[in-house]
Design a protein around this motif. Structure first.
Motif, PDB file in Angstrom:
ATOM      1  N   ASP A  93       0.788  -1.235   0.000  1.00 34.49           N
ATOM      2  CA  ASP A  93       0.000   0.000   0.000  1.00 34.49           C
ATOM      3  C   ASP A  93       0.823   1.288   0.000  1.00 34.49           C
ATOM      4  O   ASP A  93       0.250   2.383  -0.008  1.00 34.49           O
ATOM      5  N   ARG A  94       2.159   1.195  -0.007  1.00 37.98           N
ATOM      6  CA  ARG A  94       2.966   2.401   0.113  1.00 37.98           C
ATOM      7  C   ARG A  94       4.376   2.136  -0.400  1.00 37.98           C
ATOM      8  O   ARG A  94       4.769   0.985  -0.613  1.00 37.98           O
ATOM      9  N   ILE A  95       5.125   3.225  -0.571  1.00 39.07           N
ATOM     10  CA  ILE A  95       6.532   3.134  -0.950  1.00 39.07           C
ATOM     11  C   ILE A  95       7.359   3.744   0.172  1.00 39.07           C
ATOM     12  O   ILE A  95       7.068   4.858   0.640  1.00 39.07           O
ATOM     13  N   VAL A  96       8.376   3.020   0.609  1.00 35.66           N
ATOM     14  CA  VAL A  96       9.197   3.442   1.740  1.00 35.66           C
ATOM     15  C   VAL A  96      10.644   3.600   1.285  1.00 35.66           C
ATOM     16  O   VAL A  96      11.096   2.969   0.321  1.00 35.66           O
ATOM     17  N   LEU A  97      11.379   4.438   2.015  1.00 38.86           N
ATOM     18  CA  LEU A  97      12.802   4.644   1.769  1.00 38.86           C
ATOM     19  C   LEU A  97      13.554   4.653   3.089  1.00 38.86           C
ATOM     20  O   LEU A  97      13.052   5.136   4.106  1.00 38.86           O
ATOM     21  N   ARG A  98      14.763   4.133   3.043  1.00 39.39           N
ATOM     22  CA  ARG A  98      15.722   4.276   4.140  1.00 39.39           C
ATOM     23  C   ARG A  98      17.043   4.745   3.540  1.00 39.39           C
ATOM     24  O   ARG A  98      17.312   4.520   2.355  1.00 39.39           O
TER      25      ARG A  98
END
Length: 476
Positions: free
Chosen positions: A63-68
């Motif tokens: 449901d989403r796009i994440v970054l680290r």
């Protein structure tokens, strides 16, 4: 001299602990501790010119796009995670947010990803986000829309690379008239990083047995460019324990839009391994080590084989990393998915630099061009006798260790005895022939070291310069 020894001591500590070491010539093998991230599939890690690694992956909620970001690969495991974009509540980009990749192109950040519609979740297509911020975790992202391909069909896993000054897009798609779930395609990029131009070339169709288990799939293409070749790895079969990696190879000087330029490996290059408890390795990407000297493969898998229900509903794919090695002909050798915990190393002879310690019928030998690769990989762990020593555990035979028996070195199963623990524990010291390498002194035979003689490994006393060279190894 004191400074060099201090650096080496720190390197040795890091080697045993499984920490990455970035000091140049004196650094031991690139080491990490797996997994890097739980519940993160289809991982993509890129090292940017700002000194940071950027990491994105599919989240199990889709449901989403994440970054680290972090300055080390291992640091990504504890780095804060930022949500940069969420799915739409209706229409396009409203479901199945899959396989994001982050790329820096012409001074801006781009995220390629696949998404279904909220009202038709399997209508999967490819989309692009753009950010002009230096730090993509804090910047604003603009939707650049869908990547248009020759067919309005199921498409996903867009990736991009440059070869000989030309930027290409590679992706997976279902082509009308071909009864597969997805094939692989390549085209040139056009006026911007979300548009292709000119001919579209079909690179491969999944037809081999290992590409068609459960589903006929070729997906997740990514590129490794080394040794005058372009190596394109891809994922095949269903996303359970059958999932594996295949590879296409083309000369870097070839016309990459000509399908005949590419050769498909007849067998998968990376598969499940029951001995190491790693199942369904795939959807990989490549990055480089902190010192820039090693290619690192990034991929996901599970640590169990049996899945209840649809594998896509199982959330437990984990992000993992391990070093890429190369065969004598320059092609990559990915070996096996290594056990969880510290990644293994190879012990290269100091004075026979094309030869590595390996086991063969459990006898320890020194040989070049080791096949399979895992026969020459050992996981350094805290010594079986306790802290202050190191034991070397076989990668493809977990629970088996290098131990001396009658002063011969063997790889044998730990029987739990005091004798075995003593025989399989060593004190790791600066190399007897070079302080930038290492030597291993027997715990229960002071002054005796692991050394090679006539191609075999022993624990022997070292009394001269030749012996010191035979007892010195470079960790790779």
């Amino acid at each position: 001299m004191k400074n060099r020894l201090a650096v080496l001591v720190l390197a040795v500590i890091a080697f045993v602990a499984g920490l990455p070491v970035t000091q140049a010539a004196a650094s031991p093998a690139v080491r990490y501790t797996n997994p890097i991230a739980e519940r993160r599939a289809d991982p993509h890690i890129v090292k940017h010119t700002d000194g940071y690694y950027y990491f994105t992956a599919t989240v199990p909620e889709y449901d989403r796009i994440v970054l680290r970001r972090a300055t080390t690969i291992q640091g990504l495991s504890t780095a804060p995670e930022t949500v940069i974009w969420r799915k739409h509540s209706s229409g396009e980009m409203g479901a199945h947010i899959w396989a994001p990749e982050i790329h820096f192109v012409n001074g801006k950040w781009y995220v390629y990803f696949a998404a279904g519609r909220a009202d038709d979740i399997w209508r999967i297509r490819m989309y692009v986000l753009e950010s002009s911020s230096a730090n993509p975790l804090t910047g604003t992202w603009t939707e650049r829309g869908r990547i248009t391909t020759p067919w309005d069909t199921f498409s996903l896993d867009a990736s991009t690379f440059v070869n000989n000054g030309v930027r290409y897009l590679i992706w997976a798609q279902q082509e009308p008239g071909i009864s597969t779930n997805s094939n692989l395609y390549i085209a040139r990029m056009g006026a911007n990083p979300w548009t292709i131009t000119g001919q579209t070339t079909r690179l491969t169709v999944p037809t081999l047995a290992w590409e068609t288990r459960g589903y006929k799939v070729a997906e997740g293409p990514t590129v490794l460019q080394r040794n005058g070749k372009v190596f394109l790895t891809y994922s095949a079969s269903a996303t359970d324990a059958n999932y594996c990696l295949g590879m296409l190879t083309a000369p870097a000087s070839a016309d990459l839009l000509n399908a005949a330029s590419w050769t498909k490996s007849a067998n998968p290059v990376f598969v499940s391994n029951a001995a190491t408890s790693q199942y369904g390795p795939g959807h990989n990407s490549f990055t480089v080590s902190e010192d820039g000297q090693s290619d690192i493969m990034v991929y996901h898998d599970r640590n169990y084989r049996d899945i209840s229900g649809d594998p896509l509903n199982d959330p437990n794919r984990r992000t993992r990393v391990q070093k890429v090695y190369y065969k004598a002909d320059g092609t990559p050798d990915f070996g096996i998915p290594v056990p969880d915990g510290p990644t293994p190393a190879r012990l290269k002879s100091y004075n026979a630099t094309d030869r590595f310690v390996r086991h063969w019928d459990f006898r320890a030998k020194l040989e070049p061009n080791v096949t399979p690769l895992a026969d020459s990989q050992f996981k350094p762990v805290t010594g079986l006798t306790g802290s202050g020593t190191v034991s070397l555990e076989s990668t493809n035979f977990p629970g088996y260790y290098l131990r001396h028996r009658n002063f011969e070195l063997w790889v044998e199963r730990n029987d739990g005895s005091t004798q075995f623990r003593n025989d399989a524990s060593f004190t790791q010291r600066p190399g007897l022939a070079s302080s930038s390498a290492v030597s291993f002194e027997s715990l229960n035979n002071s002054g005796y070291y692991i050394r090679h003689s006539n191609g075999l490994l022993y624990v022997q006393a070292v009394t001269d310069a030749a012996g010191r060279a035979d007892a010195t190894f470079v960790l790779e």
